[in-house]
Enzyme design. Structure first.
Site, PDB file in Angstrom:
ATOM      1  N   CYS A  93      25.826 -24.570   4.416  1.00 28.72           N
ATOM      2  CA  CYS A  93      25.019 -23.386   4.097  1.00 28.72           C
ATOM      3  C   CYS A  93      24.265 -23.420   2.768  1.00 28.72           C
ATOM      4  CB  CYS A  93      25.916 -22.154   4.120  1.00 28.72           C
ATOM      5  SG  CYS A  93      26.300 -21.665   5.790  1.00 28.72           S
ATOM      6  N   LEU A 133      25.978 -17.370  -5.131  1.00 23.97           N
ATOM      7  CA  LEU A 133      27.265 -18.081  -5.184  1.00 23.97           C
ATOM      8  C   LEU A 133      27.048 -19.518  -5.674  1.00 23.97           C
ATOM      9  CD1 LEU A 133      28.852 -16.795  -1.860  1.00 23.97           C
ATOM     10  CD2 LEU A 133      29.689 -16.338  -4.171  1.00 23.97           C
TER      11      LEU A 133
HETATM   12  C1  UDX Z   1      25.323 -22.957  11.995  1.00 21.64           C
HETATM   13  C2  UDX Z   1      24.759 -22.982  10.606  1.00 21.64           C
HETATM   14  O1  UDX Z   1      25.527 -23.820   9.824  1.00 21.64           O
HETATM   15  C3  UDX Z   1      24.744 -21.609  10.012  1.00 21.64           C
HETATM   16  O2  UDX Z   1      24.065 -21.591   8.801  1.00 21.64           O
HETATM   17  C4  UDX Z   1      24.021 -20.728  10.908  1.00 21.64           C
HETATM   18  O3  UDX Z   1      24.060 -19.455  10.341  1.00 21.64           O
HETATM   19  C5  UDX Z   1      24.627 -20.760  12.289  1.00 21.64           C
HETATM   20  O4  UDX Z   1      24.646 -22.089  12.774  1.00 21.64           O
HETATM   21  P1  UDX Z   1      27.794 -23.444  12.610  1.00 21.64           P
HETATM   22  O5  UDX Z   1      28.464 -22.585  13.615  1.00 21.64           O
HETATM   23  O6  UDX Z   1      28.620 -24.000  11.512  1.00 21.64           O
HETATM   24  O7  UDX Z   1      26.688 -22.604  11.905  1.00 21.64           O
HETATM   25  O8  UDX Z   1      26.944 -24.595  13.322  1.00 21.64           O
HETATM   26  P2  UDX Z   1      27.373 -25.621  14.416  1.00 21.64           P
HETATM   27  O9  UDX Z   1      28.829 -25.908  14.298  1.00 21.64           O
HETATM   28  O10 UDX Z   1      26.362 -26.710  14.369  1.00 21.64           O
HETATM   29  O11 UDX Z   1      27.197 -24.795  15.786  1.00 21.64           O
HETATM   30  C6  UDX Z   1      26.011 -24.514  16.423  1.00 21.64           C
HETATM   31  C7  UDX Z   1      26.231 -24.693  17.936  1.00 21.64           C
HETATM   32  O12 UDX Z   1      25.074 -24.262  18.646  1.00 21.64           O
HETATM   33  C8  UDX Z   1      26.472 -26.155  18.359  1.00 21.64           C
HETATM   34  O13 UDX Z   1      27.724 -26.276  19.012  1.00 21.64           O
HETATM   35  C9  UDX Z   1      25.304 -26.460  19.313  1.00 21.64           C
HETATM   36  O14 UDX Z   1      25.662 -27.317  20.382  1.00 21.64           O
HETATM   37  C10 UDX Z   1      24.927 -25.073  19.792  1.00 21.64           C
HETATM   38  N1  UDX Z   1      23.561 -24.973  20.317  1.00 21.64           N
HETATM   39  C11 UDX Z   1      22.520 -25.416  19.589  1.00 21.64           C
HETATM   40  C12 UDX Z   1      23.349 -24.416  21.574  1.00 21.64           C
HETATM   41  O15 UDX Z   1      24.291 -24.020  22.277  1.00 21.64           O
HETATM   42  N2  UDX Z   1      22.067 -24.306  22.039  1.00 21.64           N
HETATM   43  C13 UDX Z   1      20.994 -24.760  21.341  1.00 21.64           C
HETATM   44  O16 UDX Z   1      19.864 -24.665  21.793  1.00 21.64           O
HETATM   45  C14 UDX Z   1      21.238 -25.332  20.052  1.00 21.64           C
HETATM   46  C1  UDX Z   2      29.635 -20.201   2.130  1.00 23.38           C
HETATM   47  C2  UDX Z   2      29.739 -18.722   1.709  1.00 23.38           C
HETATM   48  O1  UDX Z   2      30.833 -18.565   0.790  1.00 23.38           O
HETATM   49  C3  UDX Z   2      29.932 -17.838   2.921  1.00 23.38           C
HETATM   50  O2  UDX Z   2      29.945 -16.481   2.540  1.00 23.38           O
HETATM   51  C4  UDX Z   2      28.779 -18.098   3.862  1.00 23.38           C
HETATM   52  O3  UDX Z   2      28.867 -17.294   4.980  1.00 23.38           O
HETATM   53  C5  UDX Z   2      28.744 -19.554   4.260  1.00 23.38           C
HETATM   54  O4  UDX Z   2      28.613 -20.343   3.082  1.00 23.38           O
HETATM   55  P1  UDX Z   2      31.330 -22.126   2.762  1.00 23.38           P
HETATM   56  O5  UDX Z   2      30.163 -23.025   2.489  1.00 23.38           O
HETATM   57  O6  UDX Z   2      32.052 -22.266   4.050  1.00 23.38           O
HETATM   58  O7  UDX Z   2      30.871 -20.598   2.679  1.00 23.38           O
HETATM   59  O8  UDX Z   2      32.429 -22.314   1.594  1.00 23.38           O
HETATM   60  P2  UDX Z   2      32.519 -21.854   0.052  1.00 23.38           P
HETATM   61  O9  UDX Z   2      33.903 -21.435  -0.205  1.00 23.38           O
HETATM   62  O10 UDX Z   2      31.458 -20.897  -0.300  1.00 23.38           O
HETATM   63  O11 UDX Z   2      32.313 -23.230  -0.742  1.00 23.38           O
HETATM   64  C6  UDX Z   2      31.065 -23.899  -0.779  1.00 23.38           C
HETATM   65  C7  UDX Z   2      31.148 -25.109  -1.689  1.00 23.38           C
HETATM   66  O12 UDX Z   2      31.261 -24.739  -3.057  1.00 23.38           O
HETATM   67  C8  UDX Z   2      32.348 -26.044  -1.428  1.00 23.38           C
HETATM   68  O13 UDX Z   2      31.915 -27.385  -1.505  1.00 23.38           O
HETATM   69  C9  UDX Z   2      33.310 -25.704  -2.551  1.00 23.38           C
HETATM   70  O14 UDX Z   2      34.190 -26.749  -2.841  1.00 23.38           O
HETATM   71  C10 UDX Z   2      32.337 -25.425  -3.675  1.00 23.38           C
HETATM   72  N1  UDX Z   2      32.888 -24.572  -4.756  1.00 23.38           N
HETATM   73  C11 UDX Z   2      33.262 -23.288  -4.489  1.00 23.38           C
HETATM   74  C12 UDX Z   2      32.981 -25.071  -6.056  1.00 23.38           C
HETATM   75  O15 UDX Z   2      32.634 -26.229  -6.320  1.00 23.38           O
HETATM   76  N2  UDX Z   2      33.450 -24.240  -7.054  1.00 23.38           N
HETATM   77  C13 UDX Z   2      33.819 -22.956  -6.821  1.00 23.38           C
HETATM   78  O16 UDX Z   2      34.222 -22.274  -7.768  1.00 23.38           O
HETATM   79  C14 UDX Z   2      33.729 -22.467  -5.496  1.00 23.38           C
END
Ligand code: UDX
Ligand code: UDX
Length: 456
Positions: free
Chosen positions: A272, A223
């Protein structure tokens, strides 16, 4: 009835469990996190993340079969199935710093599961992890002396922020990877049984553990690669009077290429893409595949180049200096419809313009608090202004950095009148009507299009 636990109440854990709870009223689902403030927010009317449609799903499930808690140990003991969605940031120290995933939270969580278990469990990797992490986790979990057996399943998330609920409700596919052993296959089936409550069976695919782990990294790398490819073409368009929108449309009509993810922009961001590609690069290097690693690293380099190019364009078109000039940045979130600013190009551009000593005003409908927190020290030099009209007043330039539809509906005549002349607009998302803005008097610079200017 199964007791399902999710460790990590972030974007991924919170949204995923809410949708599972909605479709599986027969199961009891608890989401735990070490962060008390986050859990308190999940229990309140002010959820910790902005995600369209999430409020409604939470309202319908919370307190019925969906619960949020900080009592991690107690809920581990009660669970049959544990999803782990703690964060796995890029390592900042030691071997692999800047590329490899920092697995300390994951390993700590695995050990915590072990310490608090008195019955066998299925442990599901929801966090994105390097290939073969499951192997280490299985080893740690099954190294216990009390004879308990743990099955590890990989079930990567493919939901994108801003459309997370829709992506979970109607996924292109659900991927579940497990070991070939009878108990591994039984564990896979237990996870299939959850999703099949609302996802057509043919969209649920099962693979071995390693394919599932690698598919997640590969999907994000593909992507991101499309965005870097169209952004590379956008640079060429700006030199040749081709229009990147027309080029993207023309190539996207080829059914082998397809129309999605071809929007040229100021670059991709989010938690990501960068992290997962760096992970892939590290993995390739680890296995001695240096050329393969270089290939994927180029996707990130092109993304950085696109941001550098955007800033250079701003500086050079504004008579080679922005020092002391007020510039309004429209957008802080890494994409529209989210409050998330992790790795947002808007913040990178903000920092680069601060280096040029511009006076920065940032506006965004939902992401200003996160932007302030993520910018750290630099935030002190930025004015955060929720009202875009106030942000643009007395500015020399407006730069569109997030594709919020909100920004397309503003009265740009009024904005133009309130700005310092000559007024510049840099559309880093190509969402505005450039001809119309030009006719109003703006000097318009878009991505991958010839500029529309009034300057000599
Ligand atoms: C994140 C990553 O972005 C993603 O790539 C991965 O697949 C999953 O973790 P996201 O849910 O967006 O996804 O992250 P974040 O919002 O930072 O949430 C992670 C949570 O885990 C936080 O709220 C943190 O407090 C919690 N955590 C972390 C625990 O509860 N225990 C720990 O030991 C570490
Ligand atoms: C991505 C993947 O799409 C999702 O499947 C995975 O689980 C987590 O990571 P996310 O990062 O939340 O999701 O958003 P996404 O819509 O993929 O956009 C990522 C970035 O690319 C954004 O900054 C968006 O603005 C940019 N983007 C997307 C572009 O610049 N051009 C495009 O055509 C599409």
């Amino acid at each position: 009835m199964a007791n399902i636990l999710c460790i990590g109440a972030g974007y991924v854990g919170g949204s995923t469990m809410a949708v599972i709870a909605k479709h599986c009223p027969q199961h009891r689902i608890v989401v735990v996190d070490i962060n008390e403030a986050r859990i308190a927010a999940w229990q309140s009317d002010q959820l910790p993340i902005y995600e369209p449609g999430l409020d409604e799903v939470i309202r319908g499930t919370r307190g019925k079969n969906l619960f949020f808690s900080t009592e991690v140990n107690r809920h581990i003991a009660e669970a049959d199935i544990i999803f782990v969605s703690v964060n796995t940031p890029t390592k900042t120290f030691g071997q692999g710093a800047g590329k490899a995933a920092d697995l300390q939270y994951w390993e700590k969580t695995a050990r915590q599961i072990l310490e608090n278990s008195t019955s066998p469990k299925i442990v599901v990797e929801k966090s994105t992890l390097p290939v073969r992490t499951a192997e280490s986790m299985e080893y740690i979990l099954n190294s216990n002396s009390n004879g308990l057996h743990f099955d590890i399943v990989s079930n990567p998330e493919f939901m994108a922020e801003g459309t997370a609920i829709r992506d979970m409700e109607k996924p292109d596919r659900v991927l579940i990877g497990g070991l070939e052993s009878p108990s591994g296959q039984k564990a896979v089936q237990a996870i299939v049984d959850i999703y099949v409550q609302w996802v057509p069976r043919e969209r649920i695919i099962t693979t071995n553990l390693w394919s599932s782990e690698l598919s997640k990294l590969a999907a994000n790398a593909f992507l991101a690669q499309r965005i870097s490819s169209i952004n590379a073409i956008s640079a060429l368009c700006e030199k040749t009077e081709a229009d990147v929108g027309e080029v993207a449309h023309a190539i996207g009509l080829d059914s082998r290429i397809g129309p999605h993810f071809l929007r040229a922009s100021v670059g991709f961001g989010g938690s990501c893409f960068r992290k997962d590609i760096l992970n892939l690069v590290y993995l390739c290097e680890y296995y001695g595949l240096d050329k393969v690693a270089d290939y994927w690293e180029q996707v990130i380099k092109m993304n950085e180049h696109q941001q550098t190019r955007f800033v250079s364009n701003i500086v050079s078109s504004m008579f080679n200096t922005v020092a002391g000039k007020r510039i309004a940045l429209f957008g802080a979130a890494f994409k529209a419809n989210t409050s998330d600013t992790r790795d947002s190009p808007a913040l990178a551009i903000c920092r680069a313009l601060l280096e040029e000593r511009a006076e920065i005003v940032m506006t965004d409908p939902h992401a200003l608090d996160n932007a302030r927190a993520n910018l750290g020290e630099a935030a002190k030099q930025v004015t955060f202004e929720p009202d875009p009209y106030a942000a643009a007043k007395d500015a020399y330039a407006v730069a569109i950095l997030t594709e919020w539809s909100h920004f397309t509906k503003l009265d740009y005549e009024a904005i133009y009148t309130s700005m310092i002349k000559p007024a510049f607009i840099f559309d880093g998302r190509n969402i505005l009507d450039h001809e119309k803005l030009h006719a109003m008097g703006f000097n318009v610079y878009a991505i991958g299009k010839p500029p529309l200017i009034h300057l000599p």
